[in-house]
Design a protein around this motif. Structure first.
Motif, PDB file in Angstrom:
ATOM      1  N   SER A 402       0.854  -1.186   0.000  1.00  0.00           N
ATOM      2  CA  SER A 402       0.000   0.000   0.000  1.00  0.00           C
ATOM      3  C   SER A 402       0.892   1.238   0.000  1.00  0.00           C
ATOM      4  O   SER A 402       2.074   1.164   0.361  1.00  0.00           O
ATOM      5  CB  SER A 402      -0.920   0.008   1.229  1.00  0.00           C
ATOM      6  OG  SER A 402      -0.151   0.066   2.409  1.00  0.00           O
ATOM      7  N   PRO A 403       0.350   2.394  -0.380  1.00  0.00           N
ATOM      8  CA  PRO A 403       1.169   3.614  -0.403  1.00  0.00           C
ATOM      9  C   PRO A 403       1.649   4.047   0.974  1.00  0.00           C
ATOM     10  O   PRO A 403       2.691   4.649   1.092  1.00  0.00           O
ATOM     11  CB  PRO A 403       0.228   4.658  -1.016  1.00  0.00           C
ATOM     12  CG  PRO A 403      -0.866   3.897  -1.651  1.00  0.00           C
ATOM     13  CD  PRO A 403      -0.990   2.611  -0.912  1.00  0.00           C
ATOM     14  N   ASP A 404       0.875   3.771   2.012  1.00  0.00           N
ATOM     15  CA  ASP A 404       1.242   4.175   3.370  1.00  0.00           C
ATOM     16  C   ASP A 404       0.656   3.163   4.342  1.00  0.00           C
ATOM     17  O   ASP A 404      -0.040   2.223   3.945  1.00  0.00           O
ATOM     18  CB  ASP A 404       0.717   5.585   3.666  1.00  0.00           C
ATOM     19  CG  ASP A 404       1.651   6.339   4.619  1.00  0.00           C
ATOM     20  OD1 ASP A 404       2.354   5.667   5.384  1.00  0.00           O
ATOM     21  OD2 ASP A 404       1.678   7.578   4.571  1.00  0.00           O
ATOM     22  N   ASP A 405       0.939   3.338   5.626  1.00  0.00           N
ATOM     23  CA  ASP A 405       0.504   2.377   6.639  1.00  0.00           C
ATOM     24  C   ASP A 405      -1.019   2.282   6.680  1.00  0.00           C
ATOM     25  O   ASP A 405      -1.728   3.290   6.656  1.00  0.00           O
ATOM     26  CB  ASP A 405       1.021   2.793   8.009  1.00  0.00           C
ATOM     27  CG  ASP A 405       2.529   2.597   8.123  1.00  0.00           C
ATOM     28  OD1 ASP A 405       3.072   1.854   7.292  1.00  0.00           O
ATOM     29  OD2 ASP A 405       3.141   3.191   9.022  1.00  0.00           O
ATOM     30  N   ILE A 418     -11.651  -9.410  -2.876  1.00  0.00           N
ATOM     31  CA  ILE A 418     -11.606  -7.949  -2.950  1.00  0.00           C
ATOM     32  C   ILE A 418     -11.434  -7.414  -1.531  1.00  0.00           C
ATOM     33  O   ILE A 418     -12.199  -7.752  -0.633  1.00  0.00           O
ATOM     34  CB  ILE A 418     -12.892  -7.377  -3.577  1.00  0.00           C
ATOM     35  CG1 ILE A 418     -13.145  -8.031  -4.953  1.00  0.00           C
ATOM     36  CG2 ILE A 418     -12.796  -5.864  -3.711  1.00  0.00           C
ATOM     37  CD1 ILE A 418     -12.069  -7.777  -5.970  1.00  0.00           C
ATOM     38  N   ILE A 419     -10.410  -6.569  -1.325  1.00  0.00           N
ATOM     39  CA  ILE A 419     -10.084  -6.037  -0.010  1.00  0.00           C
ATOM     40  C   ILE A 419      -9.964  -4.524  -0.124  1.00  0.00           C
ATOM     41  O   ILE A 419      -9.351  -4.011  -1.067  1.00  0.00           O
ATOM     42  CB  ILE A 419      -8.769  -6.639   0.522  1.00  0.00           C
ATOM     43  CG1 ILE A 419      -8.856  -8.178   0.539  1.00  0.00           C
ATOM     44  CG2 ILE A 419      -8.442  -6.109   1.911  1.00  0.00           C
ATOM     45  CD1 ILE A 419      -7.554  -8.857   0.796  1.00  0.00           C
ATOM     46  N   ALA A 420     -10.543  -3.816   0.844  1.00  0.00           N
ATOM     47  CA  ALA A 420     -10.463  -2.356   0.907  1.00  0.00           C
ATOM     48  C   ALA A 420      -9.825  -1.962   2.229  1.00  0.00           C
ATOM     49  O   ALA A 420     -10.139  -2.538   3.271  1.00  0.00           O
ATOM     50  CB  ALA A 420     -11.854  -1.727   0.786  1.00  0.00           C
ATOM     51  N   GLY A 421      -8.912  -0.982   2.170  1.00  0.00           N
ATOM     52  CA  GLY A 421      -8.210  -0.537   3.365  1.00  0.00           C
ATOM     53  C   GLY A 421      -8.081   0.963   3.406  1.00  0.00           C
ATOM     54  O   GLY A 421      -8.122   1.641   2.374  1.00  0.00           O
ATOM     55  N   GLY A 422      -7.918   1.506   4.622  1.00  0.00           N
ATOM     56  CA  GLY A 422      -7.747   2.937   4.823  1.00  0.00           C
ATOM     57  C   GLY A 422      -6.351   3.250   5.320  1.00  0.00           C
ATOM     58  O   GLY A 422      -5.865   2.627   6.268  1.00  0.00           O
ATOM     59  N   CYS A 423      -5.689   4.232   4.683  1.00  0.00           N
ATOM     60  CA  CYS A 423      -4.308   4.585   4.994  1.00  0.00           C
ATOM     61  C   CYS A 423      -4.250   5.703   6.029  1.00  0.00           C
ATOM     62  O   CYS A 423      -5.233   6.382   6.317  1.00  0.00           O
ATOM     63  CB  CYS A 423      -3.561   5.013   3.733  1.00  0.00           C
ATOM     64  SG  CYS A 423      -3.317   3.701   2.532  1.00  0.00           S
ATOM     65  N   ILE A 424      -3.046   5.908   6.529  1.00  0.00           N
ATOM     66  CA  ILE A 424      -2.816   6.973   7.488  1.00  0.00           C
ATOM     67  C   ILE A 424      -2.830   8.331   6.819  1.00  0.00           C
ATOM     68  O   ILE A 424      -3.080   9.356   7.450  1.00  0.00           O
ATOM     69  CB  ILE A 424      -1.478   6.726   8.226  1.00  0.00           C
ATOM     70  CG1 ILE A 424      -1.347   7.659   9.419  1.00  0.00           C
ATOM     71  CG2 ILE A 424      -0.293   6.891   7.279  1.00  0.00           C
ATOM     72  CD1 ILE A 424      -0.133   7.403  10.267  1.00  0.00           C
ATOM     73  N   ASN A 425      -2.586   8.376   5.490  1.00  0.00           N
ATOM     74  CA  ASN A 425      -2.601   9.650   4.771  1.00  0.00           C
ATOM     75  C   ASN A 425      -3.984  10.013   4.239  1.00  0.00           C
ATOM     76  O   ASN A 425      -4.134  11.013   3.542  1.00  0.00           O
ATOM     77  CB  ASN A 425      -1.598   9.612   3.613  1.00  0.00           C
ATOM     78  CG  ASN A 425      -1.922   8.531   2.604  1.00  0.00           C
ATOM     79  OD1 ASN A 425      -2.862   7.756   2.796  1.00  0.00           O
ATOM     80  ND2 ASN A 425      -1.163   8.457   1.542  1.00  0.00           N
ATOM     81  N   GLY A 426      -5.020   9.217   4.525  1.00  0.00           N
ATOM     82  CA  GLY A 426      -6.378   9.530   4.126  1.00  0.00           C
ATOM     83  C   GLY A 426      -6.830   8.892   2.836  1.00  0.00           C
ATOM     84  O   GLY A 426      -7.958   9.141   2.400  1.00  0.00           O
ATOM     85  N   GLN A 427      -6.018   8.053   2.209  1.00  0.00           N
ATOM     86  CA  GLN A 427      -6.399   7.407   0.958  1.00  0.00           C
ATOM     87  C   GLN A 427      -7.024   6.038   1.225  1.00  0.00           C
ATOM     88  O   GLN A 427      -6.699   5.364   2.204  1.00  0.00           O
ATOM     89  CB  GLN A 427      -5.180   7.228   0.040  1.00  0.00           C
ATOM     90  CG  GLN A 427      -4.661   8.522  -0.563  1.00  0.00           C
ATOM     91  CD  GLN A 427      -3.466   8.259  -1.460  1.00  0.00           C
ATOM     92  OE1 GLN A 427      -2.405   7.851  -1.014  1.00  0.00           O
ATOM     93  NE2 GLN A 427      -3.637   8.502  -2.749  1.00  0.00           N
ATOM     94  N   ILE A 428      -7.925   5.632   0.306  1.00  0.00           N
ATOM     95  CA  ILE A 428      -8.512   4.292   0.333  1.00  0.00           C
ATOM     96  C   ILE A 428      -7.821   3.453  -0.732  1.00  0.00           C
ATOM     97  O   ILE A 428      -7.624   3.910  -1.871  1.00  0.00           O
ATOM     98  CB  ILE A 428     -10.024   4.332   0.082  1.00  0.00           C
ATOM     99  CG1 ILE A 428     -10.723   5.115   1.183  1.00  0.00           C
ATOM    100  CG2 ILE A 428     -10.603   2.934   0.019  1.00  0.00           C
ATOM    101  CD1 ILE A 428     -12.215   5.172   1.016  1.00  0.00           C
ATOM    102  N   VAL A 429      -7.457   2.222  -0.378  1.00  0.00           N
ATOM    103  CA  VAL A 429      -6.727   1.326  -1.268  1.00  0.00           C
ATOM    104  C   VAL A 429      -7.582   0.098  -1.528  1.00  0.00           C
ATOM    105  O   VAL A 429      -8.235  -0.416  -0.618  1.00  0.00           O
ATOM    106  CB  VAL A 429      -5.366   0.916  -0.661  1.00  0.00           C
ATOM    107  CG1 VAL A 429      -4.525   0.174  -1.681  1.00  0.00           C
ATOM    108  CG2 VAL A 429      -4.621   2.130  -0.150  1.00  0.00           C
ATOM    109  N   LEU A 430      -7.589  -0.365  -2.779  1.00  0.00           N
ATOM    110  CA  LEU A 430      -8.312  -1.569  -3.179  1.00  0.00           C
ATOM    111  C   LEU A 430      -7.329  -2.596  -3.719  1.00  0.00           C
ATOM    112  O   LEU A 430      -6.429  -2.256  -4.504  1.00  0.00           O
ATOM    113  CB  LEU A 430      -9.362  -1.247  -4.247  1.00  0.00           C
ATOM    114  CG  LEU A 430     -10.585  -0.440  -3.798  1.00  0.00           C
ATOM    115  CD1 LEU A 430     -11.461  -0.112  -4.994  1.00  0.00           C
ATOM    116  CD2 LEU A 430     -11.393  -1.197  -2.759  1.00  0.00           C
TER     117      LEU A 430
END
Length: 897
Positions: A402-405, A418-430
C-alpha cells in the motif's frame, strides 16, 4: 597411486562433512565426531568449508588475506568461541567445536587448501606440534626440488591396485530401506481359447441374467472419500432466465402428495349461529371440555411440554468444570521476523471462506513527531497487510503493498478476494487477489493440536524450504485532493441489498453485490464511496491507450483501474457541534445493516463457488453509477451510531438536506449526543444476536445502548483500573464480550454472571492490546485473535463455557435489556415528577410572597403595634420576676383576687 587413494579418501570425508551440514536441525548435532585425516597420516588436520561470510568475519579472504605465497592465517581462539555464541550451528567451525575447545594454545592455524588436497577449501591444524612443524618447515633448495620432480617423472612405476576386504558401514541398510518392495502378492491369470475361434463373428442374444450362474454383477456407485475431483471448467449454454430464489419452511414433506388451499373460510350465517348456539349437545360439550382445556393451558403456561430434559441435563453438566476450563488457552502466535522495523498491529480480519487464514495490517510504531522526522526513511519501507496461515507461522502467505501504513481494512462480503483498506494519509486502497486465490486455498492448515505441524527455528531451515515473499500491488488508490486529509480510522462495506445516491436516499441494489463503502477519518468527515464508474465509459483515444498500457505494471489486475488516483467520495458528511465552528471527530461508526454481515458466511461461500466454476467475476464488469429508474426502498433506517475522539456517542442520519440560505447540501443535525466515555471511542459494534443493541468502549469505561432509546445507555460500567484499548462481542454467546486493556490484560464480561464488573481477567502479553477478533472454526472449536503493540498476533482457543450458550441465554438477555429499558423509563418519569414538584413548591413560595405584598398599610401598622405591645409586656414580666421592679399594690390585689 598413493596420492590418488588419499584423494579418494578425502573426497569421502568431504561427503561426510557435507551430510553433517545439511542435517543442522538434528538435536544430536554436537555428538557428531569431526572428520580426521588418520587414513592420510595427518590426524592433526581437520578439513573445513569457510563461506564468504566467514572469510570476511575472520579476515581470511581468498586471494586477498591468504595467497599462494602466504596460504595460512592465525585466528584467535576467543574469536571462534564468540562466533559460536553469535551464530550457533550456522558457524562454519561448528563441526570441529570440540577440537577448538580442547586446543591448548591461544591462536589456531587455518591453511588455505588451493588444490583441495584434503577435500575442502581450508583445513585446521588441531595441535601445537603440527602448527610449529608447518610454520617452521625447512625450505628445500630449488635445485633439489627440480631434481625430485625430474626423478619422480623418470622413475614412475605403475603399481596395480590391491583388493581389500569389504568393511560394512551401514550403507546396505539404507539401500534396503529405500528400495521399493511389493506388499501385495502377485496373481497370474492365463486366458486361452482355440485358434479356430480367432476372428470369428460374434452373435449377441437376449438372456435372463438370473437364470445363468454368475452372469449378473451389480456395480453400484458410491462416493470415494479419499479424493475429490474438482471441476475446473464447465461449458454451459443458457438462455435469459428469471432469477430463482429458494425458500424453505419448518414443514418437512415425507412424501409428495396433492394438496389444496382454501383461501376463504366457510362461515355460518346468523340464523345457523343462533340455532347452533341454542343447541343443547353443543352447550354440554363445551361445558365438559372447558375444564380440561383450562388445565392444559395452565400446564403449558407453567412449563414447556416440548422441552428435551435429557438435552438440557447434558448442557448443564457440560457447563461445570474447574477454573482451567474458563480461561483462554494459547494456540499459536505470529510475528514478522523478516521486517526489521518496529511495527504494531492496527487491524485484524479472518478470511471469510478459508479456515486457518488470517490477515493483519501493520504500521510503524512511531509518534507523530518521529514520523515526520523519519518520513524519508519510511518511504523506502513497504507498508503491508500480511496473510498468516496456521501451517506456517514464520513466512506470510501473501503481502499486500500500500502507499502508506494501513489502519483499517475489510474483506468484501460479496467476494473475499476484494479487499479495501484505509491509509494513514487519508487514501482508500483496493486490492484484487483473485489471481493468487489458488495459492492460499491449497495451504494445508492445521485444524487441531494433534495435526499441528512441528516448527523449526528460522535459522535452522534448509535453503530449499525458505519460501519467497509474494508481494501484491494495489489495484486502485483514491484521489488525494478529494478524499480524507487525515488517518482513516474505520471502514465498512455497505450491504448488497441497497445502495445510496448523492442525497443519501436508499434504492434497490441493481448488481446484487457490494459496491459502496463508508469511511470515517480524523479530519471530522464521514465519506460514502462507490467503486463503480461515475461517468459513462467512453473509448479513449489510441494514443492514450498505448500510454496506459505502458505505464500499468503487468502484475496489477485491471479490476478497479478506472478508480486509480481519480476516485472521489459520493457523499461527504461533517458532524457539526452546532453553536461553535468546530466539528466532531469520528473514530468508529456502526450502521444498521452491520448485524447482517455476521450471517453472510454461507452466502460468501456460495458466491465463491460460482466464481470457481468458471463464471465471470461480477466485479470485472460493473455497471455505471446510480441510475434514475431504480426503485426506492421505503421505511429504511438511515441512522447510525458514531463514536468520537472526545468520548461522545452520536446517533445521526446520513441523509443530506439543503441549506435554505445557501442551497448547499449539508448533513442533518444529530438526533442525540451523549458524553459517556472519558476517552476516545475505539469500539462501536452491534450485537450479532440483537440488531438494536450496540456496544461502545472508550477511555476507562464501556456502555451498552439500545437503538430508539434516547434517554441514555442501558448499562454503563464504572472506571476500570487500566485504560481500555479494544473490544468485541462474542459470536456465539449473547451476553459475553471481550475487552483488551493497555497493560496486556483482557477482561471477559459475562452479563449473565455479573453486570457491574468483568467475570474474569487474564493476562495475554506485556504491552497494550490493539485489536480483538474472534472467529468460529467448528461447533466445538473457536478461536480469538488478539494483537498487541509490539506486532505479535496471539491466537487463543476459547473454552467451552465461553463459546457454548446456555439453554435460555438469548431470552434471558433480551429480558434483561427490556428490564433496563423499563428502568430508564421509570427514572425519566421520576425526573419529570420531581421537576413538577419543584415547580409547585416554587409557585407556593411565590404566592406567599405576593400575599405579604398585598396587605394594606393600616393592617401592617396594626400588626407591628401588636407585636410591640407584646414585647413590652414580656419585658415588664421579666423585670418583675428578677426583682428589679416592685409590683404595684393594685396589681397584687387583683392577682390575689
Amino acid at each position: 597411486m598413493a596420492p590418488k587413494s588419499q584423494k579418494q579418501k578425502s573426497a569421502g570425508g568431504y561427503k561426510n562433512t557435507k551430510r553433517s551440514k545439511t542435517k543442522q536441525i538434528l538435536p544430536d548435532r554436537e555428538e557428531v565426531e569431526p572428520v580426521t585425516m588418520e587414513s592420510m597420516g595427518h590426524p592433526e588436520i581437520y578439513p573445513l568449508v569457510l563461506t564468504t561470510q566467514t572469510q570476511e568475519i575472520f579476515n581470511c579472504r581468498i586471494d586477498e588475506d591468504v595467497t599462494d605465497e602466504k596460504p595460512y592465517k592465525l585466528i584467535k581462539k576467543e574469536d571462534i568461541l564468540a562466533d559460536f555464541k553469535n551464530r550457533a550451528a550456522v558457524s562454519d567451525f561448528y563441526p570441529v567445536k570440540k577440537v577448538i575447545q580442547e586446543y591448548p594454545g591461544d591462536d589456531l592455524l587455518v591453511v588455505y587448501d588451493k588444490d583441495f588436497r584434503y577435500g575442502l577449501n581450508f583445513y585446521l591444524i588441531g595441535t601445537e606440534e603440527g602448527k610449529e612443524n608447518y610454520l617452521n618447515h625447512p625450505e628445500v633448495p630449488e635445485e633439489q626440488e627440480e631434481y625430485k620432480e625430474h626423478t619422480s617423472e623418470d622413475l614412475y612405476i605403475y603399481k596395480p591396485p590391491i583388493s581389500k576386504p569389504w568393511v560394512s558401514l551401514g550403507s546396505e541398510k539404507e539401500i534396503d530401506e529405500e528400495s521399493v518392495k511389493e506388499s501385495a502378492k502377485q496373481i497370474t491369470y492365463m486366458i486361452s481359447r482355440k485358434r479356430s475361434e480367432f476372428g470369428a463373428p460374434v452373435k449377441f442374444r437376449d438372456q435372463n441374467a438370473s437364470s445363468v450362474k454368475d452372469a449378473y454383477i451389480e456395480c453400484t456407485a458410491y462416493p470415494d472419500k479419499n479424493f475429490i475431483v474438482k471441476q475446473l471448467e464447465k461449458d454451459v449454454g443458457m438462455q435469459v432466465v428469471p432469477k430463482v430464489k429458494d425458500t424453505s419452511t419448518q414443514t418437512r414433506w415425507t412424501y409428495p402428495k396433492n394438496a389444496s388451499t382454501q383461501y376463504y373460510p366457510r362461515e355460518f350465517s346468523e340464523e345457523e349461529k343462533e340455532i347452533f348456539g341454542q343447541s343443547k349437545p353443543l352447550i354440554d360439550f363445551l361445558n365438559n371440555a372447558s375444564i380440561s382445556v383450562e388445565i392444559a393451558l395452565q400446564q403449558n403456561e407453567i412449563m414447556n411440554t416440548f422441552i428435551d430434559d435429557w438435552k438440557c441435563l447434558g448442557e448443564e453438566e457440560g457447563t461445570f468444570g474447574d477454573k482451567t476450563d474458563t480461561h483462554l488457552k494459547e494456540y499459536q502466535s505470529f510475528t514478522d521476523l523478516h521486517n526489521l522495523t518496529e511495527n504494531m498491529v492496527t487491524s485484524v480480519s479472518w478470511h471469510p471462506t478459508i479456515y486457518g487464514l488470517i490477515a493483519v495490517s501493520v504500521a510503524v510504531r512511531l509518534s507523530l513527531e518521529d514520523r515526520v522526522h523519519f518520513s524519508g526513511k519510511l518511504l523506502l519501507q513497504p507498508s503491508l497487510i500480511l496473510f498468516w496461515s496456521f501451517s506456517d507461522p514464520i513466512h506470510p502467505q501473501l503481502m499486500l503493498e500500500s502507499p502508506d501504513d494501513i489502519f483499517c481494512f475489510k474483506f468484501c462480503p460479496s467476494d473475499p478476494n476484494i479487499i479495501a483498506g484505509g491509509c494513514i494519509n487519508g487514501q482508500i486502497v483496493l486490492w484484487d487477489i483473485t489471481a493468487h486465490a489458488d495459492r492460499i486455498e491449497n495451504i494445508k492448515t492445521g485444524g487441531s493440536r494433534s495435526k499441528k505441524a512441528t516448527l523449526k527455528p528460522m535459522f535452522l531451515l534448509e535453503p530449499d524450504s525458505n519460501k519467497e515473499a509474494m508481494y501484491i500491488r494495489h489495484c486502485a488508490v483514491s484521489s488525494i485532493e478529494n478524499g480524507h486529509k487525515k488517518v482513516i480510522t474505520d471502514i465498512h462495506w455497505l450491504s448488497d441489498t441497497f445502495e445510496i445516491n448523492r442525497m443519501g436516499s436508499v434504492f434497490e441494489n441493481r448488481n446484487g453485490i457490494c459496491c459502496q463503502l463508508v469511511t470515517c477519518s480524523a479530519d471530522c468527515t464521514i465519506c460514502f464511496w462507490d467503486i463503480r464508474s461515475q461517468k459513462a465509459l467512453t473509448p479513449p483515444p489510441i494514443e492514450k491507450k498505448k500510454e496506459e498500457s505502458i505505464e500499468i505494471p503487468f502484475d496489477v489486475p485491471s479490476t478497479f483501474l478506472h478508480l486509480d488516483l481519480s476516485w472521489k467520495p459520493l457523499i461527504k458528511i461533517r458532524l457539526s457541534k452546532g453553536e461553535t465552528s468546530l466539528d466532531h471527530c469520528p473514530t468508529k461508526i456502526s450502521l444498521s445493516e452491520d448485524h447482517l454481515l455476521y450471517k453472510a458466511q454461507d452466502k460468501i461461500l456460495a458466491q465463491s463457488k460460482v466464481v470457481k466454476a468458471g463464471e465471470m467475476n461480477p466485479y470485472h464488469n460493473l455497471e455505471g453509477a446510480l441510475a434514475n429508474n431504480l426503485k426506492p426502498i421505503e421505511d429504511f433506517c438511515t441512522k447510525f451510531f458514531v463514536g468520537t475522539e472526545e468520548g461522545g456517542v452520536i446517533y445521526t442520519d446520513w441523509k443530506m438536506e439543503r441549506d435554505p440560505e445557501t442551497g448547499r447540501l449539508m448533513a442533518k443535525k444529530p438526533v442525540s449526543l451523549y458524553a459517556v466515555h472519558d476517552g476516545a471511542v475505539h469500539t462501536v459494534q452491534r450485537s450479532p444476536f440483537y440488531k438494536d443493541i450496540i456496544l461502545t468502549i472508550g477511555g476507562w469505561n464501556l456502555a451498552i445502548w439500545k437503538e430508539g432509546i434516547t434517554t441514555g445507555p442501558l448499562l454503563q460500567s464504572c472506571c476500570a483500573p487500566k485504560r481500555y484499548t479494544a473490544g468485541h462481542w462474542s459470536l456465539t454467546r449473547p451476553g459475553v464480550f471481550y475487552i483488551g486493556r493497555e497493560d496486556g490484560y483482557i477482561d471477559i464480561w459475562d452479563l449473565l454472571e455479573k453486570t457491574h464488573e468483568p467475570a474474569q481477567s487474564q493476562n495475554i502479553c506485556i504491552t497494550m492490546i490493539t485489536y480483538i477478533k474472534p472467529w468460529t472454526f467448528t461447533a466445538k472449536q473457536q478461536f480469538i485473535a488478539i494483537a498487541d503493540y509490539y506486532g505479535t498476533l496471539h491466537i487463543l482457543e476459547i473454552p467451552w463455557t465461553l463459546s457454548h450458550p446456555s439453554t435460555n441465554e438469548a431470552s434471558s438477555m433480551s429480558y434483561y435489556f427490556e428490564r433496563e429499558v423499563k428502568h430508564l423509563e421509570y427514572v425519566e418519569q421520576r425526573k419529570k415528577i420531581r421537576e413538577q414538584e419543584k415547580k409547585e413548591m416554587e409557585l407556593e413560595l411565590e404566592k406567599k410572597k405576593t400575599k405579604t405584598y398585598q396587605k394594606s398599610k393600616e393592617q401592617m401598622e396594626a400588626e407591628l403595634k401588636a407585636d410591640y405591645d407584646n414585647y413590652l409586656e414580656l419585658e415588664k414580666n421579666t423585670l418583675i420576676n428578677l426583682g428589679l421592679i416592685k409590683v404595684p399594690e393594685t396589681m397584687s390585689f387583683m392577682e390575689l383576687m
